[in-house]
Scaffold this motif. Structure first.
Motif, short mmCIF file in Angstrom:
data_model
loop_
_atom_site.label_atom_id
_atom_site.label_comp_id
_atom_site.label_asym_id
_atom_site.label_seq_id
_atom_site.Cartn_x
_atom_site.Cartn_y
_atom_site.Cartn_z
N ALA A 1 7.45 -21.07 -3.04
CA ALA A 1 6.50 -20.41 -2.13
C ALA A 1 5.08 -20.55 -2.64
N LYS A 2 4.89 -20.40 -3.94
CA LYS A 2 3.54 -20.49 -4.52
C LYS A 2 2.99 -21.90 -4.40
N LYS A 3 3.87 -22.90 -4.51
CA LYS A 3 3.42 -24.29 -4.33
C LYS A 3 3.02 -24.53 -2.89
N ILE A 4 3.83 -24.02 -1.95
CA ILE A 4 3.51 -24.21 -0.52
C ILE A 4 2.21 -23.50 -0.18
N ASN B 1 21.32 -36.29 3.94
CA ASN B 1 20.00 -36.74 4.38
C ASN B 1 18.91 -35.71 4.11
N VAL B 2 19.26 -34.43 4.22
CA VAL B 2 18.22 -33.39 4.23
C VAL B 2 18.13 -32.55 2.95
N VAL B 3 19.14 -32.62 2.08
CA VAL B 3 19.25 -31.61 1.04
C VAL B 3 18.16 -31.70 -0.03
N ASN B 4 17.72 -32.89 -0.38
CA ASN B 4 16.79 -33.03 -1.50
C ASN B 4 15.40 -33.51 -1.10
N GLU B 5 15.00 -33.24 0.11
CA GLU B 5 13.70 -33.71 0.59
C GLU B 5 12.55 -32.96 -0.07
N ASP B 6 11.47 -33.71 -0.30
CA ASP B 6 10.22 -33.10 -0.77
C ASP B 6 9.20 -33.22 0.37
N PHE B 7 8.83 -32.09 0.94
CA PHE B 7 7.90 -32.05 2.07
C PHE B 7 6.49 -31.68 1.63
N SER B 8 6.14 -31.94 0.38
CA SER B 8 4.81 -31.56 -0.11
C SER B 8 3.70 -32.14 0.75
N LYS B 9 3.82 -33.43 1.11
CA LYS B 9 2.78 -34.06 1.92
C LYS B 9 2.71 -33.42 3.31
N GLU B 10 3.86 -33.08 3.86
CA GLU B 10 3.90 -32.46 5.19
C GLU B 10 3.27 -31.06 5.17
N PHE B 11 3.55 -30.31 4.10
CA PHE B 11 2.92 -28.99 3.97
C PHE B 11 1.40 -29.13 3.87
N ALA B 12 0.95 -30.08 3.06
CA ALA B 12 -0.49 -30.27 2.86
C ALA B 12 -1.19 -30.72 4.13
N ALA B 13 -0.45 -31.41 5.01
CA ALA B 13 -1.05 -31.93 6.24
C ALA B 13 -1.08 -30.91 7.37
N PHE B 14 -0.39 -29.77 7.20
CA PHE B 14 -0.30 -28.79 8.28
C PHE B 14 -1.67 -28.14 8.50
N GLU B 15 -2.10 -28.12 9.75
CA GLU B 15 -3.46 -27.65 10.08
C GLU B 15 -3.50 -26.28 10.74
#
Length: 245
Positions: A201-204, A168-182
């Motif tokens: 790290a550079k993408k995050i 369930n967790v191994v291949n997740e892409d959290f790009s949207k979640e990182f971008a939404a972090f305030e």
């Protein structure tokens, strides 16, 4: 060490945790990575940051915590949140290593500290893709018993619920979640990390509006050798949030 039984989706999970500096007013939750446990994180950070109440948690299925159902990363975050309610803990600072970084992100703390966090999808090599294709072919002929020869090292010897959780967790892409972090984010990374490469790290750093990246010599567990400096940067990052209040 303490143990709290939490009811989640009609299952009882025993969650192991430990608190240091119990009288401190600022809470710092520390979450380990996949296949690890709170003992590793405690041995690394316990000598530092006395101004914070350290809360070390064994995530379900690791260390002294049980897991008898398949979970998602969102489930892990909710379970940690339920434990925090029991402990009357605030989301001042949450530190997450690798998989624990994704859980920390979903908890939306005031200060998010990511230590070589997972959450950016990295394409699999041709060799890995070939192994997956071969395993799927063997499953068609009822030969799934050879699973352990094909799965990642992190998934070998797992119970069935934890193997399903891993998938369930191994291949997740959290790009949207990182971008939404305030909140404010501190990213600490090992220069030679191959599990979650520096490119992640550079993408995050680009995705999170208020993020600072610190790069250290070392691999996926770089922080064990640079704990004093990482701790100092966590303290500085939290102090900056007070300046704006």
């Amino acid at each position: 060490m303490a143990l709290k039984s939490i009811l989640f989706h009609h299952h009882t999970l025993d969650i192991s945790y430990e608190i240091l500096n119990p009288d401190a007013k600022i809470d710092m939750i520390i979450l380990h990575g996949w296949g690890s446990n709170k003992a590793l994180m405690k041995s690394t950070f316990a000598p530092y940051m006395d101004a914070f109440r350290h809360i070390y948690i064994d995530l379900p299925g690791f260390g002294g915590s049980t897991c008898n159902l398949a979970l998602t990363t969102q489930d892990y975050a909710r379970i940690v949140e339920l434990l925090m309610i029991h402990l009357n803990a605030s989301k001042d600072i949450i530190v997450g290593h690798s998989f624990g970084g994704k859980v920390a992100l979903l908890l939306e703390p005031q200060v998010l500290v990511l230590l070589s966090s997972a959450g950016i999808y990295v394409s699999k090599s041709l060799k890995v893709r070939a192994k997956i294709a071969l395993f799927k072919f063997l499953k068609l002929f009822g030969l799934a018993k050879f699973r352990e020869f094909f799965v990642a090292n992190d998934a070998k010897k797992l119970s069935e619920p934890m193997y399903q959780t891993f998938k369930n967790v191994v291949n997740e892409d959290f790009s949207k979640e990182f971008a939404a972090f305030e909140g404010k984010a501190l990213l600490c990374w090992g220069r030679d990390d191959t599990a979650t490469p520096l490119s992640s790290a550079k993408k995050i750093e680009k995705l999170i509006p208020d993020a600072t990246l610190k790069v250290y010599d070392g691999d996926h567990y770089f922080f064990m050798h640079h704990a004093k400096d990482v701790a100092a940067n966590i303290e500085k990052t939290f102090l900056k949030t007070l300046e704006h209040n």
